[in-house]
Design a protein around this motif. Structure first.
Motif, PDB file in Angstrom:
ATOM      1  N   MET A  22       5.757  -6.129   4.297  1.00 44.62           N
ATOM      2  CA  MET A  22       5.777  -5.320   3.078  1.00 44.62           C
ATOM      3  C   MET A  22       4.959  -4.046   3.276  1.00 44.62           C
ATOM      4  N   ALA A  23       3.791  -4.168   3.881  1.00 47.27           N
ATOM      5  CA  ALA A  23       2.938  -2.999   4.130  1.00 47.27           C
ATOM      6  C   ALA A  23       3.613  -2.038   5.100  1.00 47.27           C
ATOM      7  N   LEU A  80       0.792 -10.000  -0.377  1.00 47.29           N
ATOM      8  CA  LEU A  80       1.306  -8.903   0.428  1.00 47.29           C
ATOM      9  C   LEU A  80       1.432  -9.362   1.877  1.00 47.29           C
ATOM     10  N   THR A  81       2.599  -9.105   2.453  1.00 39.09           N
ATOM     11  CA  THR A  81       2.812  -9.465   3.853  1.00 39.09           C
ATOM     12  C   THR A  81       2.688  -8.218   4.724  1.00 39.09           C
ATOM     13  N   VAL A 100       5.223   0.415  -7.620  1.00 43.30           N
ATOM     14  CA  VAL A 100       4.032   0.204  -6.794  1.00 43.30           C
ATOM     15  C   VAL A 100       2.832   0.793  -7.523  1.00 43.30           C
ATOM     16  N   LEU A 139      -4.281  -3.872  -2.271  1.00 45.04           N
ATOM     17  CA  LEU A 139      -3.658  -5.015  -1.615  1.00 45.04           C
ATOM     18  C   LEU A 139      -3.811  -6.250  -2.486  1.00 45.04           C
ATOM     19  N   HIS A 140      -2.913  -7.189  -2.311  1.00 48.66           N
ATOM     20  CA  HIS A 140      -2.985  -8.428  -3.079  1.00 48.66           C
ATOM     21  C   HIS A 140      -2.684  -9.606  -2.157  1.00 48.66           C
TER      22      HIS A 140
END
Length: 103
Positions: free
Chosen positions: A92-93, A88-89, A44, A84-85
């Motif tokens: 996932m966060a 990213l769901t 990460v 963030l990208h």
């Protein structure tokens, strides 16, 4: 004139927010080290919070001491953020938050 961007996550309830990062404020240097170790081990990418205390930066030292602003000093010394990208769901966060809270 401006293209409307669709945010990944509706952070403000109106669909207008575009989040930049997930801030992480560690309560101690030891906790920051453990957090960095976890993030590195899991691939990460993260960065330090860059402006926790502007008084730590050379051009601003003439205006005071970081010690006079303990919360800003804490953010400066122990703050991180995970950018963030688009892929990213929310899940996932949430998983990242759960893992970080377990440290």
């Amino acid at each position: 004139k401006y293209r409307r961007f669709n945010p990944m996550v509706d952070i403000d309830g109106f669909g207008t927010g575009v989040p930049l990062a997930i801030p992480i404020l560690c309560q101690s240097k030891e906790h920051r080290t453990k957090t960095e170790t976890f993030l590195k081990a899991n691939g990460v990418m993260y960065r330090p919070i860059i402006a926790g205390s502007l008084l730590a930066h050379t051009p601003f030292k003439q205006y005071g001491s970081m010690d006079d602003y303990p919360v800003a000093k804490l953010a400066h010394e122990n703050g991180l953020y995970v950018g963030l990208h688009p892929r990213l769901t929310v899940e996932m966060a949430q998983t990242l938050a759960q893992e970080l809270n377990a440290i």
